[in-house]
Motif scaffolding. Structure first.
Motif, PDB file in Angstrom:
ATOM      1  N   ARG A  33      69.524 -36.240  79.830  1.00  0.00           N
ATOM      2  CA  ARG A  33      69.465 -35.363  78.657  1.00  0.00           C
ATOM      3  C   ARG A  33      70.412 -35.845  77.555  1.00  0.00           C
ATOM      4  NH1 ARG A  33      65.190 -32.616  79.755  1.00  0.00           N
ATOM      5  NH2 ARG A  33      65.237 -31.061  81.398  1.00  0.00           N
ATOM      6  N   LEU A  34      71.553 -36.363  77.937  1.00  0.00           N
ATOM      7  CA  LEU A  34      72.515 -36.882  76.962  1.00  0.00           C
ATOM      8  C   LEU A  34      71.888 -38.009  76.145  1.00  0.00           C
ATOM      9  CD1 LEU A  34      75.411 -37.112  75.766  1.00  0.00           C
ATOM     10  CD2 LEU A  34      75.878 -38.724  77.622  1.00  0.00           C
ATOM     11  N   PHE A  35      71.294 -38.991  76.812  1.00  0.00           N
ATOM     12  CA  PHE A  35      70.697 -40.108  76.089  1.00  0.00           C
ATOM     13  C   PHE A  35      69.417 -39.698  75.373  1.00  0.00           C
ATOM     14  CE2 PHE A  35      73.525 -42.586  78.858  1.00  0.00           C
ATOM     15  CZ  PHE A  35      74.188 -43.278  77.867  1.00  0.00           C
ATOM     16  N   GLN A  36      68.675 -38.740  75.924  1.00  0.00           N
ATOM     17  CA  GLN A  36      67.511 -38.222  75.201  1.00  0.00           C
ATOM     18  C   GLN A  36      67.940 -37.704  73.834  1.00  0.00           C
ATOM     19  OE1 GLN A  36      65.719 -35.140  77.565  1.00  0.00           O
ATOM     20  NE2 GLN A  36      64.843 -36.573  79.046  1.00  0.00           N
ATOM     21  N   LYS A  37      69.005 -36.909  73.820  1.00  0.00           N
ATOM     22  CA  LYS A  37      69.471 -36.319  72.568  1.00  0.00           C
ATOM     23  C   LYS A  37      69.974 -37.392  71.605  1.00  0.00           C
ATOM     24  CE  LYS A  37      72.439 -32.808  70.587  1.00  0.00           C
ATOM     25  NZ  LYS A  37      73.353 -31.709  70.808  1.00  0.00           N
ATOM     26  N   LYS A  38      70.759 -38.345  72.113  1.00  0.00           N
ATOM     27  CA  LYS A  38      71.270 -39.410  71.244  1.00  0.00           C
ATOM     28  C   LYS A  38      70.126 -40.227  70.648  1.00  0.00           C
ATOM     29  CE  LYS A  38      75.211 -41.476  72.285  1.00  0.00           C
ATOM     30  NZ  LYS A  38      76.302 -42.163  73.010  1.00  0.00           N
ATOM     31  N   LEU A  39      69.159 -40.590  71.480  1.00  0.00           N
ATOM     32  CA  LEU A  39      68.038 -41.399  70.999  1.00  0.00           C
ATOM     33  C   LEU A  39      67.150 -40.606  70.048  1.00  0.00           C
ATOM     34  CD1 LEU A  39      67.274 -43.175  74.373  1.00  0.00           C
ATOM     35  CD2 LEU A  39      68.135 -44.278  72.292  1.00  0.00           C
ATOM     36  N   TRP A  40      66.888 -39.356  70.388  1.00  0.00           N
ATOM     37  CA  TRP A  40      66.086 -38.485  69.513  1.00  0.00           C
ATOM     38  C   TRP A  40      66.708 -38.443  68.121  1.00  0.00           C
ATOM     39  CZ3 TRP A  40      61.630 -35.582  69.661  1.00  0.00           C
ATOM     40  CH2 TRP A  40      61.475 -34.617  68.676  1.00  0.00           C
ATOM     41  N   ASN A  41      68.011 -38.145  68.068  1.00  0.00           N
ATOM     42  CA  ASN A  41      68.706 -38.045  66.783  1.00  0.00           C
ATOM     43  C   ASN A  41      68.691 -39.367  66.038  1.00  0.00           C
ATOM     44  OD1 ASN A  41      69.305 -35.326  67.108  1.00  0.00           O
ATOM     45  ND2 ASN A  41      71.292 -35.721  68.032  1.00  0.00           N
ATOM     46  N   PHE A  42      68.926 -40.458  66.739  1.00  0.00           N
ATOM     47  CA  PHE A  42      68.935 -41.784  66.121  1.00  0.00           C
ATOM     48  C   PHE A  42      67.586 -42.101  65.481  1.00  0.00           C
ATOM     49  CE2 PHE A  42      68.112 -46.366  66.508  1.00  0.00           C
ATOM     50  CZ  PHE A  42      69.128 -46.862  65.711  1.00  0.00           C
ATOM     51  N   PHE A  43      66.495 -41.952  66.251  1.00  0.00           N
ATOM     52  CA  PHE A  43      65.176 -42.310  65.736  1.00  0.00           C
ATOM     53  C   PHE A  43      64.671 -41.335  64.671  1.00  0.00           C
ATOM     54  CE2 PHE A  43      64.827 -44.740  69.802  1.00  0.00           C
ATOM     55  CZ  PHE A  43      64.712 -45.983  69.213  1.00  0.00           C
ATOM     56  N   LYS A  44      64.927 -40.057  64.832  1.00  0.00           N
ATOM     57  CA  LYS A  44      64.509 -39.081  63.825  1.00  0.00           C
ATOM     58  C   LYS A  44      65.228 -39.333  62.500  1.00  0.00           C
ATOM     59  CE  LYS A  44      61.926 -35.894  64.600  1.00  0.00           C
ATOM     60  NZ  LYS A  44      60.477 -35.841  64.376  1.00  0.00           N
ATOM     61  N   ALA A  45      66.508 -39.709  62.565  1.00  0.00           N
ATOM     62  CA  ALA A  45      67.264 -40.003  61.347  1.00  0.00           C
ATOM     63  C   ALA A  45      66.686 -41.214  60.614  1.00  0.00           C
ATOM     64  CB  ALA A  45      68.738 -40.253  61.686  1.00  0.00           C
ATOM     65  N   GLN A  46      65.984 -42.069  61.329  1.00  0.00           N
ATOM     66  CA  GLN A  46      65.367 -43.246  60.722  1.00  0.00           C
ATOM     67  C   GLN A  46      63.936 -42.962  60.252  1.00  0.00           C
ATOM     68  OE1 GLN A  46      67.458 -45.837  60.384  1.00  0.00           O
ATOM     69  NE2 GLN A  46      68.957 -44.721  61.596  1.00  0.00           N
ATOM     70  N   GLY A  47      63.472 -41.725  60.448  1.00  0.00           N
ATOM     71  CA  GLY A  47      62.153 -41.340  59.957  1.00  0.00           C
ATOM     72  C   GLY A  47      61.023 -41.451  60.957  1.00  0.00           C
ATOM     73  N   ALA A  48      61.327 -41.793  62.199  1.00  0.00           N
ATOM     74  CA  ALA A  48      60.278 -41.988  63.204  1.00  0.00           C
ATOM     75  C   ALA A  48      59.787 -40.667  63.772  1.00  0.00           C
ATOM     76  CB  ALA A  48      60.800 -42.860  64.342  1.00  0.00           C
ATOM     77  N   GLU A  49      58.554 -40.695  64.244  1.00  0.00           N
ATOM     78  CA  GLU A  49      58.015 -39.598  65.036  1.00  0.00           C
ATOM     79  C   GLU A  49      58.372 -39.930  66.483  1.00  0.00           C
ATOM     80  OE1 GLU A  49      53.652 -37.791  66.208  1.00  0.00           O
ATOM     81  OE2 GLU A  49      53.820 -39.078  64.456  1.00  0.00           O
ATOM     82  N   VAL A  50      58.909 -38.974  67.229  1.00  0.00           N
ATOM     83  CA  VAL A  50      59.456 -39.249  68.555  1.00  0.00           C
ATOM     84  C   VAL A  50      58.833 -38.336  69.601  1.00  0.00           C
ATOM     85  CG1 VAL A  50      61.574 -39.349  69.929  1.00  0.00           C
ATOM     86  CG2 VAL A  50      61.651 -39.930  67.502  1.00  0.00           C
ATOM     87  N   TYR A  51      58.542 -38.927  70.753  1.00  0.00           N
ATOM     88  CA  TYR A  51      58.086 -38.158  71.908  1.00  0.00           C
ATOM     89  C   TYR A  51      58.954 -38.575  73.080  1.00  0.00           C
ATOM     90  CZ  TYR A  51      54.801 -35.620  74.865  1.00  0.00           C
ATOM     91  OH  TYR A  51      54.225 -34.708  75.702  1.00  0.00           O
ATOM     92  N   ILE A  52      59.379 -37.600  73.897  1.00  0.00           N
ATOM     93  CA  ILE A  52      60.235 -37.907  75.045  1.00  0.00           C
ATOM     94  C   ILE A  52      59.502 -37.584  76.336  1.00  0.00           C
ATOM     95  CG2 ILE A  52      62.351 -37.297  76.294  1.00  0.00           C
ATOM     96  CD1 ILE A  52      63.690 -36.820  73.616  1.00  0.00           C
ATOM     97  N   ALA A  53      59.542 -38.534  77.268  1.00  0.00           N
ATOM     98  CA  ALA A  53      59.057 -38.325  78.634  1.00  0.00           C
ATOM     99  C   ALA A  53      60.249 -38.546  79.565  1.00  0.00           C
ATOM    100  CB  ALA A  53      57.940 -39.313  78.959  1.00  0.00           C
ATOM    101  N   GLU A  54      60.354 -37.722  80.589  1.00  0.00           N
ATOM    102  CA  GLU A  54      61.541 -37.749  81.437  1.00  0.00           C
ATOM    103  C   GLU A  54      61.517 -38.792  82.541  1.00  0.00           C
ATOM    104  OE1 GLU A  54      62.484 -33.767  82.659  1.00  0.00           O
ATOM    105  OE2 GLU A  54      62.987 -33.204  80.606  1.00  0.00           O
TER     106      GLU A  54
END
Length: 144
Positions: A33-54
């Motif tokens: 969950r920690l890395f999901q959040k870091k990666l989500w924030n990183f990619f969203k800040a760059q304008g990407a559409e993001v989907y997470i699978a566990e």
């Protein structure tokens, strides 16, 4: 736990060199969950559409059910049910998906494993969480 303690695990959405990812779709396959959040924030800040699978099984399911068609797959290696390498091997066998670029983002620092990933042509390999290396790999793979 960190979220409940209000520890900011992704300050300022990882402000690094801007990546032009608007309109790009990134599939993050990560069980932490920690890395999901870091990666989500990183990619969203760059304008990407993001989907997470566990895990890898869910990552494949997302693609097989046409829920999300990624331009880039960003995956951990060690995960429950199906690890990242197993998932990517299956993806590379499926012709519509075989050319999707992949970045393995892991805490495993094993030269043999890195050699296997490279020799099989599965993707790029970086150690968690190095924002500079992530940006460098994305620029290379997406030719930005």
């Amino acid at each position: 736990i960190l979220t409940r303690l209000k520890v900011d695990v992704a300050p300022d959405a990882m402000q690094s060199a801007h990546l032009p990812l608007k309109g790009k779709r990134i599939l993050i396959v990560e069980d932490s969950r920690l890395f999901q959040k870091k990666l989500w924030n990183f990619f969203k800040a760059q304008g990407a559409e993001v989907y997470i699978a566990e895990d890898g099984a869910l990552g494949l399911e997302v693609m097989e059910q046409s829920l999300f068609h990624p331009d880039l797959i960003f995956t951990d290696i060690e995960m429950p049910r199906l690890n990242g390498i197993g998932m990517v091997r299956r993806i590379k066998q499926n012709s519509p998906w075989q050319n999707i670029p992949v970045i393995f983002n892991t805490s495993i620092s094993n030269p043999g494993l890195i050699d296997d990933i490279v020799s099989e042509g599965l993707g790029e390999y970086i150690i968690k969480f190095d924002e500079g290396e992530i940006s460098k790999s994305i620029r290379k793979l997406l030719r930005l």
